[in-house]
Design a protein around this motif. Structure first.
Motif, mmCIF file in Angstrom:
data_model
loop_
_atom_site.group_PDB
_atom_site.id
_atom_site.type_symbol
_atom_site.label_atom_id
_atom_site.label_comp_id
_atom_site.label_asym_id
_atom_site.label_seq_id
_atom_site.Cartn_x
_atom_site.Cartn_y
_atom_site.Cartn_z
ATOM 1 N N TRP A 48 0.804 -1.219 0.000
ATOM 2 C CA TRP A 48 0.000 0.000 0.000
ATOM 3 C C TRP A 48 0.834 1.263 0.000
ATOM 4 N N ARG A 50 2.562 1.946 -2.314
ATOM 5 C CA ARG A 50 2.399 2.387 -3.693
ATOM 6 C C ARG A 50 1.268 3.416 -3.808
ATOM 7 N N ALA A 51 0.230 3.244 -2.999
ATOM 8 C CA ALA A 51 -0.867 4.226 -2.983
ATOM 9 C C ALA A 51 -0.410 5.506 -2.290
ATOM 10 N N LEU A 54 1.564 8.197 -4.114
ATOM 11 C CA LEU A 54 0.912 9.128 -5.044
ATOM 12 C C LEU A 54 0.687 10.483 -4.383
ATOM 13 N N SER A 290 -4.994 8.329 -0.010
ATOM 14 C CA SER A 290 -4.117 7.418 -0.743
ATOM 15 C C SER A 290 -4.961 6.445 -1.565
ATOM 16 N N TYR A 291 -5.987 5.922 -0.920
ATOM 17 C CA TYR A 291 -6.779 4.882 -1.570
ATOM 18 C C TYR A 291 -7.571 5.403 -2.777
ATOM 19 N N TRP A 294 -5.071 6.110 -5.560
ATOM 20 C CA TRP A 294 -4.594 4.867 -6.178
ATOM 21 C C TRP A 294 -5.639 4.253 -7.112
ATOM 22 N N THR A 295 -6.895 4.179 -6.648
ATOM 23 C CA THR A 295 -7.933 3.569 -7.486
ATOM 24 C C THR A 295 -8.273 4.475 -8.688
ATOM 25 N N HIS A 297 -6.123 6.172 -10.235
ATOM 26 C CA HIS A 297 -4.991 5.933 -11.127
ATOM 27 C C HIS A 297 -5.107 4.558 -11.801
#
Ligand code: 6R9
Length: 659
Positions: A48, A50-51, A54, A290-291, A294-295, A297
């Motif tokens: 996570w 990775r999220a 961003l 973050s979530y 990420w989604t 993206h």
């Protein structure tokens, strides 16, 4: 669409078929490597990061996940950031201040407004300064009761900037609903407006807001946006401030974004559940942002140069996550539309797609079913070739609607993402990655990388492929709700008790949806298994509607169920028993409908009100809702022998469709 061409389409796209992601899409997609599933699984929970990467963090977190007090999980522990900084300042600092943040399209066709990132940041700072002057402090809940006007995201981001959580109440909700939410959150600030346009007419909103305020138990400072200008004039009392005056007074103000802890509350969003009282879902700054980034993206494939459009209302979670926070955090242009899809004509959305060269469109199955009914000639009048991706959310999409969307809107060259998620999950959970997975119309797809969703039976064991069961999630994720506002106990009861193993630390989240899973792990969501009705993608609690109905003079008892509806997916069917001395006539029927609109809003308006001398009950006195659902759907009625009053069933069934 004509019957004939529909038949042709069905013949070309037989049931059960799957579709590869279009090559042209894959070539440019943000995520294209299927190894991402394995990578997330092997590195969980560190995947996570990775999220989180961003975003820009003021102070980096020490730990990705703290599960020591599960299910009160904490994400990105000790990380510091500000959501408004991430959605605005950093893009301006990157030299992108002149690029478009919000393309606002008013209902009147000539009325549009464009906000660049710099302009949006300026107004957010000015309004943040104004809110502070009104007395708003960090952690004070500010309520917004606003339609789709740009001042709504401005107000949300201004709150985020000063660390005041917002609680947005859908403008279509009633005055009562506003009061309930403000009382529950003890919110002392309200941002609202005079009115807005609906199908060409100015609609008063301020009267409804004032009526709501009269039901609030504490003092409230209110800011009123003048949306309608001379069309509608209102007097403001001492605690009411004009938005434009405040902005003028604070012109050029600069307000530094406050440092928020990753786990600090970003906003509250009330949603319907099994009981009559709406639940205040709490979302945080670090995990949520973050979530959704990420989604946005990975699933919506958003890039800064896109013009992305989600046609939901910001008053629902979809608008929070995928009109405001996700798209702006990624620095793209997000379209906001005030009106309805059929005004001035049924091609309005397609006209907007063409005019703005919209690259992604994210909408709801109920809208797609309406487009289908209106006919393919409306989208055909416009050049929709700018579109690269299509998405749906809110309720199950039937394969026929999916295929229509794929063909007539996407020209068979855009992937369709059918995204399953909830207010509580913060962002998407089950859907295909459009640059990776094949698509199966009607099935949302596999759980996203890092999401551990399963379909289980009542004892929590995995069901066989193809069998119906219950959707569960057995690992936490950054976008999850942290609790129900000031009600940790209800949080556990509502979401965790059903499937978690008490005593062990195995916590399983239960979203209250039924589902089935295929051999290849694709999940088809079947709908709610609690007393929640999904009308046009909007969640309504049957108890909320029932208590509104029994509040009407002359009604002794009521039961509300969801029945199938061609366009809305589900519609409200109300069964009512009159009090002695009252007739179940048109007058009472009308008062019931009004009562529901007053208590909740027009979205909860019953499709039918059926009067009955009794309700079907089990011997232990429980209302048999299943049976009432079958009656509403005109389905064959199963065994009624367990009823205390089986004779009543035929009587009620005969009355459906009478009014
Ligand atoms: C985002 C949102 C959540 C409920 C959810 C489920 C239904 C949403 C769906 C879907 C099937 C999908 N739902 N997306 N069902 N397929 N792609 O809608 O949040 O308003 O909280 O509603 O909507 O029943 O539990 P929310």
């Amino acid at each position: 669409m004509s019957e004939e061409s529909e038949g042709e389409l069905e013949a070309r796209l037989p049931e059960g078929e799957s579709f590869e992601p279009p090559e042209s899409f894959v070539e440019q997609a943000n995520v294209t490597d299927e190894a991402i599933y394995e990578e997330f699984e092997e590195n969980w929970p560190d995947c996570w990061e990775r999220a989180a990467d961003l975003l820009d963090w003021e102070a980096s977190y020490d730990q990705v996940l703290d599960d020591s007090d599960a299910p009160f999980y904490e994400w990105f522990v000790d990380g510091k950031l500000n959501a408004s900084y991430n959605c605005l300042d950093r893009h301006v600092e990157d030299g992108r201040g002149d690029e478009v943040a919000i393309e606002w399209v008013g209902e009147p066709t000539e009325e549009t407004r464009t906000y660049t990132y710099q302009e949006l940041l300026d107004e957010v700072e000015e309004f943040a300064a104004a809110l502070r002057d009104l007395g708003v402090e960090e952690d004070d809940v500010v309520t917004m009761y606003m339609p789709m006007i740009p001042e709504l995201p401005v107000a949300m981001l201004a709150c985020a900037r000063i660390g005041a959580p917002h609680s947005v109440v859908f403008a279509g909700f009633s005055a009562d609903a506003l009061a309930t939410r403000m009382n529950s959150a003890e919110s002392e600030y309200l941002v609202t407006c005079d009115g807005y346009y609906r199908r060409g007419d100015p609609l008063d909103h301020k009267d409804k807001a004032d009526e709501g305020l009269s039901g609030v138990e504490h003092g409230v400072d209110t800011v009123v946006v003048d949306r309608l200008g001379d069309e509608l004039d209102h007097d403001l009392d001492d605690e009411q401030h004009d938005y434009d005056d405040l902005i003028d007074e604070h012109a050029g103000a600069s307000v530094d974004p406050v440092t928020r802890d990753a786990e600090d509350m970003l906003f509250l969003m009330y949603t319907s559940g099994t009981t009559g009282k709406p639940k205040g879902v709490k979302h945080t700054t670090g995990g949520y942002l973050s979530y959704v980034s990420w989604t946005s993206h990975a699933v919506l494939d958003i890039k800064p140069e896109d013009t992305y459009w989600c046609s939901a209302d910001i008053g629902w979670i979809t608008g929070h996550s995928y009109i405001v926070y996700g798209p702006l955090a990624l620095g793209t242009s997000t379209v906001m539309y005030e009106g309805t899809p059929d005004y001035p004509d049924k091609d309005r959305l397609w006209e907007i797609v063409e005019d703005y060269d919209v690259t992604q469109l994210y909408t709801a199955p109920t809208a797609i079913r309406a487009f289908m009914k209106w006919g393919e000639e409306y989208p055909a009048q416009h050049d929709l070739s700018s579109l690269r991706l299509l998405g749906t959310v809110g309720e199950p999409i039937n394969p026929r609607a999916w295929k229509w969307y794929y063909k007539h809107i996407g020209d068979e060259s855009c992937p369709v993402v059918d995204t399953w998620w909830q207010t509580e999950t913060g962002g998407m959970m089950v859907t295909t990655l459009p640059g990776v997975n094949e698509m199966k119309p009607g099935s949302a797809g596999p759980p996203l990388p890092g999401i551990s969703a399963n379909v289980v039976d009542m004892s929590g064991d995995d069901v066989e492929p193809g069998e119906a069961g219950y959707l569960t999630v057995d690992k936490p994720w950054p976008g999850m709700l942290r609790t129900l506002y000031r009600n940790d106990e209800r949080f556990i009861e509502e979401y965790w008790q059903e499937y978690s193993d008490e005593g062990t630390d195995e916590w399983v989240y239960f979203p209250e949806d039924g589902a089935k899973i295929d051999d290849d792990g694709y999940i088809t969501v079947l709908g709610r298994v609690d007393d929640v009705i999904n009308v046009s993608g909007h969640r309504l609690g049957t108890m909320e509607v029932e208590s509104a109905i029994v509040g009407v003079e002359g009604v002794a008892e009521a039961a509300v169920v969801g029945g199938n509806h061609d366009i809305k997916g589900e519609a409200v069917y109300a069964y009512a028993i009159t009090e002695d001395g009252y007739e179940g006539d048109d007058d009472l029927r009308e008062r019931i409908v009004e009562g529901v609109e007053d208590a909740i809003g027009p979205i909860a308006r019953p499709e039918e009100v059926i009067f009955s001398p009794e309700l079907p009950k089990t011997r232990s006195g429980k209302i048999m809702r299943r049976l009432l659902e079958d009656i509403a759907n005109g389905e064959e009625l199963g065994n009624t022998s367990t009823l205390r009053n089986p004779e009543i069933v035929d009587d009620i069934a005969g009355k459906v469709g009478e009014d």
